[in-house]
Design a protein around this motif. Structure first.
Motif, PDB file in Angstrom:
ATOM      1  N   UNK A 224      31.475  24.765  34.039  1.00 54.62           N
ATOM      2  CA  UNK A 224      31.880  23.713  34.962  1.00 54.62           C
ATOM      3  C   UNK A 224      33.348  23.883  35.334  1.00 54.62           C
ATOM      4  N   UNK A 225      33.740  23.283  36.448  1.00 55.88           N
ATOM      5  CA  UNK A 225      35.137  23.313  36.904  1.00 55.88           C
ATOM      6  C   UNK A 225      35.665  24.737  37.054  1.00 55.88           C
ATOM      7  N   UNK A 226      34.845  25.592  37.632  1.00 57.15           N
ATOM      8  CA  UNK A 226      35.254  26.952  37.979  1.00 57.15           C
ATOM      9  C   UNK A 226      35.078  27.155  39.481  1.00 57.15           C
ATOM     10  N   UNK A 227      36.045  27.772  40.102  1.00 59.68           N
ATOM     11  CA  UNK A 227      36.006  28.048  41.541  1.00 59.68           C
ATOM     12  C   UNK A 227      35.941  29.553  41.751  1.00 59.68           C
ATOM     13  N   UNK A 228      34.903  30.029  42.432  1.00 58.93           N
ATOM     14  CA  UNK A 228      34.776  31.463  42.706  1.00 58.93           C
ATOM     15  C   UNK A 228      35.912  31.925  43.614  1.00 58.93           C
ATOM     16  N   UNK A 229      36.430  33.115  43.333  1.00 64.12           N
ATOM     17  CA  UNK A 229      37.496  33.697  44.161  1.00 64.12           C
ATOM     18  C   UNK A 229      36.912  34.785  45.057  1.00 64.12           C
ATOM     19  N   UNK A 230      36.325  35.804  44.459  1.00 58.97           N
ATOM     20  CA  UNK A 230      35.721  36.905  45.210  1.00 58.97           C
ATOM     21  C   UNK A 230      34.731  37.629  44.332  1.00 58.97           C
ATOM     22  N   UNK A 231      33.713  38.236  44.962  1.00 58.61           N
ATOM     23  CA  UNK A 231      32.803  39.085  44.200  1.00 58.61           C
ATOM     24  C   UNK A 231      33.482  40.432  43.971  1.00 58.61           C
ATOM     25  N   UNK A 232      33.086  41.094  42.900  1.00 56.13           N
ATOM     26  CA  UNK A 232      33.667  42.393  42.531  1.00 56.13           C
ATOM     27  C   UNK A 232      32.705  43.483  42.974  1.00 56.13           C
ATOM     28  N   UNK A 233      33.167  44.343  43.866  1.00 55.45           N
ATOM     29  CA  UNK A 233      32.310  45.369  44.457  1.00 55.45           C
ATOM     30  C   UNK A 233      32.664  46.759  43.944  1.00 55.45           C
ATOM     31  N   UNK A 234      31.759  47.702  44.190  1.00 55.52           N
ATOM     32  CA  UNK A 234      32.021  49.103  43.831  1.00 55.52           C
ATOM     33  C   UNK A 234      33.271  49.609  44.533  1.00 55.52           C
ATOM     34  N   UNK A 235      33.446  49.233  45.788  1.00 53.03           N
ATOM     35  CA  UNK A 235      34.641  49.642  46.543  1.00 53.03           C
ATOM     36  C   UNK A 235      35.907  49.217  45.819  1.00 53.03           C
ATOM     37  N   UNK A 236      35.908  47.991  45.319  1.00 53.83           N
ATOM     38  CA  UNK A 236      37.085  47.456  44.632  1.00 53.83           C
ATOM     39  C   UNK A 236      37.381  48.242  43.358  1.00 53.83           C
ATOM     40  N   UNK A 237      36.331  48.764  42.752  1.00 54.08           N
ATOM     41  CA  UNK A 237      36.477  49.496  41.493  1.00 54.08           C
ATOM     42  C   UNK A 237      36.636  51.005  41.717  1.00 54.08           C
ATOM     43  N   UNK A 238      36.557  51.430  42.977  1.00 52.08           N
ATOM     44  CA  UNK A 238      36.658  52.857  43.272  1.00 52.08           C
ATOM     45  C   UNK A 238      35.430  53.634  42.865  1.00 52.08           C
TER      46      UNK A 238
END
Length: 391
Positions: free
Chosen positions: A8-22
């Motif tokens: 509870x009381x969590x706000x999503x920021x962004x999904x983590x993608x393969x691109x982001x991880x290289x």
């Protein structure tokens, strides 16, 4: 259930993608979120991530939606490279209570069904001049008529009058509306109800198949966040129930079939806050939030024109740059995250509306009042939109 953990009381920021991880391929590996209670960012690793964040009604000044309907899932999926569709089709409920302290309170269409009459502040009834069915016309027609009269006369709202019905009838049929209006000093047995149209339902969203799969492996979208094709250019209430229940179940079955070892990866990197500081100008967020919603209400509302949409697109581009610069320099907060998502979704609304050279369903353009022979969805792809300059 022992296998379910609710944060509870969590706000999503962004999904983590393969691109982001290289990494090669296109896959979602989880997401970053803001722990609001402890004011810290957390990394949540997951082989499957489902976006079920609702619609984007808060992009408009007036909405029946809760404060959390800020288009978060749509914006996150778009930033991750997923297509979105039909974002121009926003259903407006014709009658939301207009009062400075009444947030998102809906005045049921049943009030009009039971003889409620829409009037201008001087008492003039106006619906018969817009449609032969008068107050019983469909939602989009009534909403357009109210919008027309508000803009024509330069007024803040119109009035819905049901006071000709006996008090006992109103107490029996509309006890909640009667009580809620009374809290704000409005006695609907004696006086009309001030009302204004309000954004109600987002018919478009993240493009999915009938199992909720998006363009990114491991990422699903269900409910109002998604575009499944079950809504057309307008929205029927039962279709959204169908979309939530059926697509939600289909997504669960698809996830179970793929298994939980899909996309296995070493522990994900933590959120990097090394180059940001605490904000010293929160007024920027508050000002841009207000400007964005007013801009969308005035320029991208119930009735559109090419000129208004063009102006909205130019101003949104400037707002988006301001917001992203702010986002890049300061620690994230809930308000900042929601504002960032809202400006993304607002831009998608305008881009979709400018792409549709006709009037159809919930999208009405004075410059393109007729419908084209064939109905087609408006599908936006991130690469195509980002490579095009604002005209």
């Amino acid at each position: 259930h022992p296998n379910i953990t609710i944060l509870e009381d969590h706000q999503a920021i962004d999904v983590i993608t393969s691109d982001r991880l290289g990494l090669p391929g296109r896959r979602c590996h989880g997401l970053y979120a803001l722990d609001l209670k402890n004011d810290r960012t957390v990394t949540i690793q997951a082989p499957h991530t489902v976006l079920a964040t609702g619609g984007a009604g808060k992009v408009y000044l007036y909405t029946t939606n809760p404060d959390t309907a800020t288009g978060d899932g749509i914006a996150m999926a778009w930033r991750a490279g997923c297509r979105v569709a039909n974002m121009e089709f926003i259903q407006f409920h014709p009658t939301c209570l207009f009062h400075p302290h009444a947030k998102s309170f809906l005045i049921s269409e049943a009030v009009r069904g039971e003889g409620g009459v829409l009037r201008l502040p001087d008492g003039t009834r106006f619906m018969p001049s817009h449609d032969a069915r008068a107050e019983l016309a469909p939602r989009d027609i009534v909403a357009r008529a109210i919008d027309f009269e508000i803009k024509k006369h330069g007024i803040d709202c119109v009035h819905l009058d049901i006071s000709h019905q006996p008090p006992a009838f109103l107490e029996e049929h509309f006890p909640t509306i009667l009580a809620r209006c009374r809290e704000f000093g409005i006695d609907i047995t004696k006086a009309p109800i001030p009302v204004v149209p309000a954004a109600h339902y987002t018919c478009g969203g993240v493009v999915t198949d009938l199992a909720g799969r998006t363009d990114l492996a491991g990422l699903y979208a269900v409910g109002e966040t998604s575009y499944t094709g079950l809504h057309g250019a307008n929205r029927l209430a039962s279709n959204s129930l169908l979309e939530c229940l059926v697509i939600g179940r289909s997504a669960a079955e698809a996830i179970e079939a793929e298994g939980f070892s899909a996309g296995a990866h070493a522990p994900l990197p933590d959120w990097d806050e090394s180059r940001v500081s605490d904000s010293d100008e929160e007024v920027v967020v508050a000002h841009n939030w207000d400007e964005l919603r007013r801009l969308m209400w005035n320029y991208v509302g119930i009735v559109r024109t090419d000129k208004r949409l063009e102006r909205a697109q130019h101003r949104l581009a400037l707002l988006r740059d301001e917001i992203l610069e702010y986002y890049a320099n300061f620690r994230v907060t809930r308000d900042l995250l929601e504002l960032r998502n809202l400006v993304e979704v607002a831009s998608l609304n305008v881009e979709s509306a400018r792409s549709r050279r006709e009037s159809r369903g919930l999208h009405y353009s004075r410059d393109w009042p007729n419908s084209l022979p064939k109905a087609l969805p408006t599908v936006l792809a991130p690469e195509r939109v980002r490579n095009r300059t604002v005209s």
